[in-house]
Design an enzyme around this catalytic site. Structure first.
Site, short mmCIF file in Angstrom:
data_model
loop_
_atom_site.label_atom_id
_atom_site.label_comp_id
_atom_site.label_asym_id
_atom_site.label_seq_id
_atom_site.Cartn_x
_atom_site.Cartn_y
_atom_site.Cartn_z
N HIS A 15 0.84 -1.19 0.00
CA HIS A 15 0.00 0.00 0.00
C HIS A 15 0.88 1.24 0.00
O HIS A 15 2.09 1.17 0.17
CB HIS A 15 -0.98 0.01 1.19
CG HIS A 15 -0.34 0.19 2.53
ND1 HIS A 15 -1.03 0.61 3.63
CD2 HIS A 15 0.93 0.01 2.98
CE1 HIS A 15 -0.25 0.68 4.67
NE2 HIS A 15 0.95 0.31 4.31
N ASP A 80 -4.84 -10.54 -0.11
CA ASP A 80 -3.53 -11.19 -0.10
C ASP A 80 -2.79 -11.00 -1.41
O ASP A 80 -3.34 -11.24 -2.49
CB ASP A 80 -3.68 -12.68 0.21
CG ASP A 80 -2.33 -13.34 0.48
OD1 ASP A 80 -1.46 -12.72 1.12
OD2 ASP A 80 -2.15 -14.50 0.04
#
Length: 136
Positions: A15, A80
Site C-alpha cells: 500500500h 492477499d
C-alpha cells in the site's frame, strides 16, 4: 454463558499512504516513508474475534472451520498479495491505513456473520503496531 473465540489469519499486501489533495512534500511530512510512490508492503496478522453464547447442541460459539472459510473467501482472497491502493475497490477513495483496513474488514465480515455474535477485528501491521475495531 458468553465465550470469545478467535481465528488468526495472515495476508501480505502493499500500500501507499498518500492523500491526493496534498503535494508530495506534505505527504512525506505526514506519512514519512509510507508515502513512497512505489508503495511498500506488510505481512499483516489478522485476528477475528466472535463473542456469543455457546450453542448447547454443538458446544460452539461458531464453527471455527466455517469462520476460517468465511475470512479466506471474503478477506484473504481480496487482499492477499494485492496492492491495496490499486487492486481493490475498497481503497479507491480511502487511505489504506491499518485503521481503515480494519474497519473495511469488519464491514465485510459483519455481512457474513450472524448479527447475534459480537465481532471484533485486531489487525497487526507490524509486530509492534496494531489496531482494533470496534473498541469498547
Amino acid at each position: 454463558m458468553k465465550v470469545a473465540v478467535f481465528r488468526k489469519e495472515h495476508f501480505n499486501a502493499a500500500h501507499r499512504l498518500f492523500n491526493p489533495d496534498w503535494d508530495d512534500d506534505t505527504n512525506f511530512k505526514v506519512f514519512g516513508k509510507c508515502s513512497n510512490p512505489h508503495y511498500h508492503g506488510h505481512n499483516y496478522e489478522l485476528y477475528v474475534q466472535l463473542i456469543g453464547e455457546v450453542n448447547p447442541k454443538t458446544g460452539y460459539v461458531y464453527d471455527m472451520k466455517l469462520l476460517s472459510d468465511v475470512i479466506r473467501e471474503h478477506v484473504i482472497k481480496k487482499f492477499d498479495h494485492k496492492n491495496l491502493n490499486l487492486d481493490t475497490e475498497y481503497f479507491k477513495d480511502k487511505i489504506p491505513t491499518a485503521e481503515n483496513i480494519a474497519v473495511i474488514i469488519y464491514d465485510i465480515l459483519r455481512k457474513e456473520i450472524d448479527a447475534d455474535l459480537e465481532l471484533k477485528i485486531r489487525l497487526y501491521e507490524t509486530e509492534r503496531n496494531f489496531v482494533e475495531y470496534p473498541v469498547g
